[in-house]
Motif scaffolding. Structure first.
Motif, PDB file in Angstrom:
ATOM      1  N   ALA A  45       0.810  -1.209   0.000  1.00  0.00           N
ATOM      2  CA  ALA A  45       0.000   0.000   0.000  1.00  0.00           C
ATOM      3  C   ALA A  45       0.849   1.266   0.000  1.00  0.00           C
ATOM      4  O   ALA A  45       0.503   2.259  -0.642  1.00  0.00           O
ATOM      5  N   SER A  46       1.977   1.241   0.695  1.00  0.00           N
ATOM      6  CA  SER A  46       2.785   2.471   0.761  1.00  0.00           C
ATOM      7  C   SER A  46       3.301   2.816  -0.624  1.00  0.00           C
ATOM      8  O   SER A  46       3.359   3.986  -1.002  1.00  0.00           O
ATOM      9  N   ALA A 286      13.135   1.816   6.542  1.00  0.00           N
ATOM     10  CA  ALA A 286      13.076   0.574   7.310  1.00  0.00           C
ATOM     11  C   ALA A 286      14.456  -0.014   7.566  1.00  0.00           C
ATOM     12  O   ALA A 286      14.743  -0.464   8.662  1.00  0.00           O
TER      13      ALA A 286
ATOM     14  N   PRO B 117       0.332   3.129   5.695  1.00  0.00           N
ATOM     15  CA  PRO B 117       0.798   1.776   5.344  1.00  0.00           C
ATOM     16  C   PRO B 117       2.312   1.625   5.357  1.00  0.00           C
ATOM     17  O   PRO B 117       2.826   0.624   4.902  1.00  0.00           O
ATOM     18  N   ASP B 118       3.058   2.605   5.873  1.00  0.00           N
ATOM     19  CA  ASP B 118       4.525   2.553   5.814  1.00  0.00           C
ATOM     20  C   ASP B 118       5.138   1.413   6.620  1.00  0.00           C
ATOM     21  O   ASP B 118       4.528   0.892   7.540  1.00  0.00           O
ATOM     22  N   PHE B 119       6.355   1.112   6.260  1.00  0.00           N
ATOM     23  CA  PHE B 119       7.104   0.063   6.953  1.00  0.00           C
ATOM     24  C   PHE B 119       7.959   0.667   8.056  1.00  0.00           C
ATOM     25  O   PHE B 119       8.596   1.690   7.840  1.00  0.00           O
ATOM     26  N   ARG B 120       7.966   0.069   9.216  1.00  0.00           N
ATOM     27  CA  ARG B 120       8.808   0.579  10.306  1.00  0.00           C
ATOM     28  C   ARG B 120       9.696  -0.543  10.794  1.00  0.00           C
ATOM     29  O   ARG B 120       9.410  -1.709  10.589  1.00  0.00           O
ATOM     30  N   MET B 121      10.693  -0.122  11.510  1.00  0.00           N
ATOM     31  CA  MET B 121      11.571  -1.103  12.105  1.00  0.00           C
ATOM     32  C   MET B 121      12.136  -0.542  13.384  1.00  0.00           C
ATOM     33  O   MET B 121      12.361   0.664  13.482  1.00  0.00           O
ATOM     34  N   GLU B 123      15.153   0.070  15.273  1.00  0.00           N
ATOM     35  CA  GLU B 123      16.491   0.056  14.721  1.00  0.00           C
ATOM     36  C   GLU B 123      17.515  -0.642  15.581  1.00  0.00           C
ATOM     37  O   GLU B 123      18.201  -1.539  15.142  1.00  0.00           O
ATOM     38  N   TYR B 128      21.018  -7.018  19.994  1.00  0.00           N
ATOM     39  CA  TYR B 128      21.337  -6.618  18.639  1.00  0.00           C
ATOM     40  C   TYR B 128      22.541  -7.419  18.173  1.00  0.00           C
ATOM     41  O   TYR B 128      23.355  -7.851  18.980  1.00  0.00           O
ATOM     42  N   LYS B 142      16.629 -12.727  17.288  1.00  0.00           N
ATOM     43  CA  LYS B 142      15.837 -13.875  16.853  1.00  0.00           C
ATOM     44  C   LYS B 142      15.930 -14.996  17.879  1.00  0.00           C
ATOM     45  O   LYS B 142      14.936 -15.619  18.245  1.00  0.00           O
ATOM     46  N   TYR B 212      11.737  -7.926  13.148  1.00  0.00           N
ATOM     47  CA  TYR B 212      10.949  -7.998  11.924  1.00  0.00           C
ATOM     48  C   TYR B 212      10.394  -6.624  11.585  1.00  0.00           C
ATOM     49  O   TYR B 212      10.159  -5.815  12.481  1.00  0.00           O
ATOM     50  N   TYR B 213      10.168  -6.369  10.298  1.00  0.00           N
ATOM     51  CA  TYR B 213       9.573  -5.079   9.936  1.00  0.00           C
ATOM     52  C   TYR B 213       8.100  -5.051  10.326  1.00  0.00           C
ATOM     53  O   TYR B 213       7.459  -6.090  10.457  1.00  0.00           O
ATOM     54  N   TYR B 215       4.247  -3.332   9.712  1.00  0.00           N
ATOM     55  CA  TYR B 215       3.308  -2.535   8.919  1.00  0.00           C
ATOM     56  C   TYR B 215       1.926  -3.137   9.090  1.00  0.00           C
ATOM     57  O   TYR B 215       1.799  -4.257   9.597  1.00  0.00           O
ATOM     58  N   GLN B 217      -0.314  -4.734   7.492  1.00  0.00           N
ATOM     59  CA  GLN B 217      -0.721  -6.050   7.006  1.00  0.00           C
ATOM     60  C   GLN B 217       0.291  -7.136   7.353  1.00  0.00           C
ATOM     61  O   GLN B 217       0.285  -8.205   6.761  1.00  0.00           O
TER      62      GLN B 217
END
Lengths: 424, 285
Positions: A45-46, A286, B117-121, B123, B128, B142, B212-213, B215, B217
């Motif tokens: 969607a983005s 991201a 709908p953007d992707f975030r993470m 950081e 880490y 993980k 994991y990213y 968003y 969905q």
């Protein structure tokens, strides 16, 4: 005489009034509806929203008055040959699904009465949506899908402005050849990694077909599902194949996941050459610095402004409206409304056959596009823009900079890809 | 070759543990109430976003967001059960399917509306980097997330076996009418199971957000796989879901590595179909 005049006057006045009203009606009320199908919800969607922003800005420029922009119909308000009629986008959401693309295209034509169609972004969706418009005899101008097969179907109403993946694949391989010559490096083997829908598998097919022609040996041919939750097995196979260069065709979710997994598992080819996902606006926010040094195919880069002041002007407008710089996607989708407006304006009607005829006669010069092309002219048979070509950009300090063709590069290419361990 | 095999196996186990924790909440709700919570994957997404916003706005590491996600999703699950699901529990089966489906669509679209709908993470979480065992590299977040998933699953198992409330839940799962006759408040057990199931997937979301990213969905594929796990493990069986999750993780990773990554989900779903064919009640049902 007096009596006569008094009898004629009301008629004359009525006639005059209705005429002026009628012409005002054409100018003010005539709206040319263009359908825009994009994935506005769902995994990408983005990206869909970004494409739509590009198309919306184009419509703003066509409808408004921008005397200092050298773009088709920017200097006039609306379409002058149709009494200043305005363009209007009727937007529909494909959710990224081919079946929705088809259903929405049909709905836009039959219920919303659009006279043209743009968009879809994902090649698989463009394919079904354009089949619907072909059947309904409505012109479709696509500037954001890159599967070569789209313009190989012999459709009468479908036109493509942007380059396709056969062109892009050739560019990438040519870049490797040029690099061997310029930097004295030796590249022997490549691995091909691609998502398994229309877009990715066609890129894969093209690279597999062309690589031997350029003297490269393909050591891995890996397809995968773009909505995978985990890609360690894919990367494991790449490590096993140990190629000099990886060519990767992806959408955004898989681009992010692969970047993280490359780093985690320490997959270090000499070059990471990519398509699509890595240049979508959601990618860099991201992955941040992990995206550095990856090379992506593109049709647009902001550093083109150095040789093309138009790019900076358009980007300024984009930034003012949406608060971010214009991305490659937005820039690609920016083309289609101009092509439509220009053709409809010359056809002086929105009637489909006349518009198709006008589209075939399209000749937008190179200084009126924001890409490094000689212009827009469609091949009479395939309806592909014959001037479309790609550039390669590399992510350097989290910016996309042009690195190829070498003669129009904004920066030197960083090669080989620095080992993950040596990066922070 | 053998190093890669080991790395693949480890990664399969890690993703498998994550799948287990996601699926356990789903199977618990199914076992107690006989309804499929289609909004399960969206609860996962809410967990991930909660963790993301706590990190971005207040600098709270995802490790410390786990209890917050657990409580928040517990409350959300309770409310959704009380005001929506309980209303259709006595209604036709289709209504029960539709109600959680509606919740799913609402949550996913509300998330697009609220957070774009953007992707975030996230950081730089506290955990880490990677551990190197010889040539095998394991991602620290993980590994910790997977260990955490196992710990939470064990805790749930103990809760159900050792506490009075847990035993009440198991009793309802075995036989609702008998449990009711024994004086167990089944309505309360329903609400509690729905809330615990949601809370577990919220915890999974917090763990997943470490690497994991994120968003709106993001739940999609995870949701599909967790339905598969629930069926494979045996509807309602928590131990079954735990084992099936790990099994699917390993099969998916090794299958992709040895055959063709394009078919790794096909292998997983084929395994599920074969199980259902030979043993319709699932591995431990």
């Amino acid at each position: 005489m007096d009596r006569k005049r008094s009898r004629i006057l009301p008629y004359a006045l009525t006639l005059l009034l209705s005429l002026s009203l009628a012409s005002a009606g054409v100018a003010a009320d005539q709206v040319i509806k263009i359908g825009a199908v994009y994935p506005l919800t769902g995994a990408i969607a983005s990206t869909g929203l970004d494409c739509l922003h590009g198309a919306e800005l184009a419509v703003d420029i066509i409808n408004g008055k921008y005397p200092d922009l050298n773009l088709p119909l920017a200097k006039t308000e609306g379409l002058p040959n149709l009494g200043g009629a305005k363009l209007k986008l009727v937007v529909a959401d494909t959710k990224g699904e081919p079946r929705n693309g088809q259903a929405e295209a049909e709905r836009l034509v039959t219920q919303e009465k659009v006279v043209g169609m743009i968009g879809a972004y994902q090649s698989a969706v463009t394919k079904t949506a354009s089949q619907a418009t072909e059947r309904l005899k409505i012109p479709y101008v696509c500037s954001d899908s890159s599967s070569p097969t789209l313009t190989e179907r012999g459709l009468k109403y479908f036109f493509r402005v942007s380059p396709h993946d056969a062109i892009f694949a050739r560019d990438q391989l040519q870049f490797l050849k040029d690099l061997e010559k310029a930097k004295g490096v030796k590249i022997g083997t490549i691995a091909v990694l691609y998502e398994n829908t229309e877009f990715g598998s066609n890129v894969g097919k093209q690279v597999l077909m062309l690589a031997p022609e350029y003297g490269f040996k393909v050591v891995a041919d890996i397809s995968y599902s773009a909505n995978a939750t985990d890609v360690t097995s894919e990367v494991g196979r790449l490590i096993r194949a140990n190629p000099d260069v990886l060519m990767h065709a992806s959408y955004i979710t898989d681009a992010i996941l692969f970047t993280k997994t490359f780093k985690e598992m320490g997959f270090n080819p000499k070059g990471l050459m990519t398509f699509a996902g890595y240049i979508e606006p959601g990618y860099l926010p991201a992955v941040k610095a992990d995206g550095n040094d990856i090379i992506v195919r593109s049709t647009f880069a902001l550093d083109l402004a150095k040789r093309k002041p138009l790019v900076a002007k358009v980007n300024a407008l984009f930034k003012k409206k949406y608060g971010i710089d214009m991305s490659e996607n937005a820039a690609r989708s920016f083309a289609a409304p101009f092509v439509f407006a220009d053709a409809i304006n010359r056809a002086k009607t929105t009637e489909a056959e006349a518009v198709v005829k006008a589209l075939l006669a399209t000749n937008i010069p190179g200084d009126q596009v924001v890409y490094p092309w000689k212009g827009i002219q469609f091949d009479p048979k395939s309806h592909q823009n014959i001037h479309a070509r790609g550039i390669l950009v590399q992510i350097q300090n989290q910016n996309y900079v042009t690195v190829w063709p070498f003669d129009s590069a904004a920066a030197n290419v960083i090669w080989p890809f620095p080992a993950w361990k040596s990066r922070k | 070759m053998s190093e890669q095999l080991l790395a693949q196996l480890m990664n399969g186990l890690l993703i498998g543990c994550m799948y287990s924790l996601i699926a356990i909440g789903l199977t618990m709700i199914w076992g107690v109430m006989n309804i499929i919570n289609f909004a399960h994957a969206d609860f996962l997404m809410i967990g991930m976003f909660t963790s993301f916003w706590l990190y971005t706005l207040y600098g709270v590491d995802p490790l410390f967001s786990i209890p917050v996600c657990a409580v928040l999703l517990f409350v959300l699950g309770w409310l959704i059960y009380k005001y929506l699901v309980s209303k259709v529990m006595t209604g036709p089966g289709l209504a029960q399917v539709v109600v959680t489906f509606g919740v799913s669509i609402f949550i996913a679209n509300a998330a697009v509306f609220l957070w774009s709908p953007d992707f975030r993470m996230i950081e730089k979480p506290l955990l880490y980097g990677t551990w190197n065992f010889g040539t095998v590299q394991l991602s620290i977040p993980k590994a910790i997330a997977s260990l955490g998933s196992v710990a939470v699953s064990v805790a749930l198992f103990l809760f159900l076996r050792k506490t009075k409330t847990g035993k009440a839940i198991l009793a309802v799962e075995m036989n609702r009418s008998s449990a009711l006759l024994m004086g167990i408040n089944t309505e309360r057990v329903n609400a509690l199971s729905f809330a615990i199931g949601s809370s577990l997937v919220g915890i999974a979301g917090a763990f997943l957000s470490m690497y994991y990213y994120i968003y709106p969905q993001v739940g999609g594929t995870f949701g599909l796989i967790s339905f598969c796990i629930v069926a494979l493990g045996g509807f309602g069986s928590i131990e079954g879901a735990f084992l099936a999750g790990i099994l699917i993780g390993v099969v998916q990773t090794l299958g992709g590595y040895f055959f063709d990554p394009a078919y790794k989900y096909a292998i997983v779903f084929a395994m599920y179909l074969v199980t259902v064919w030979i043993r319709p009640q699932g591995l431990m049902g």
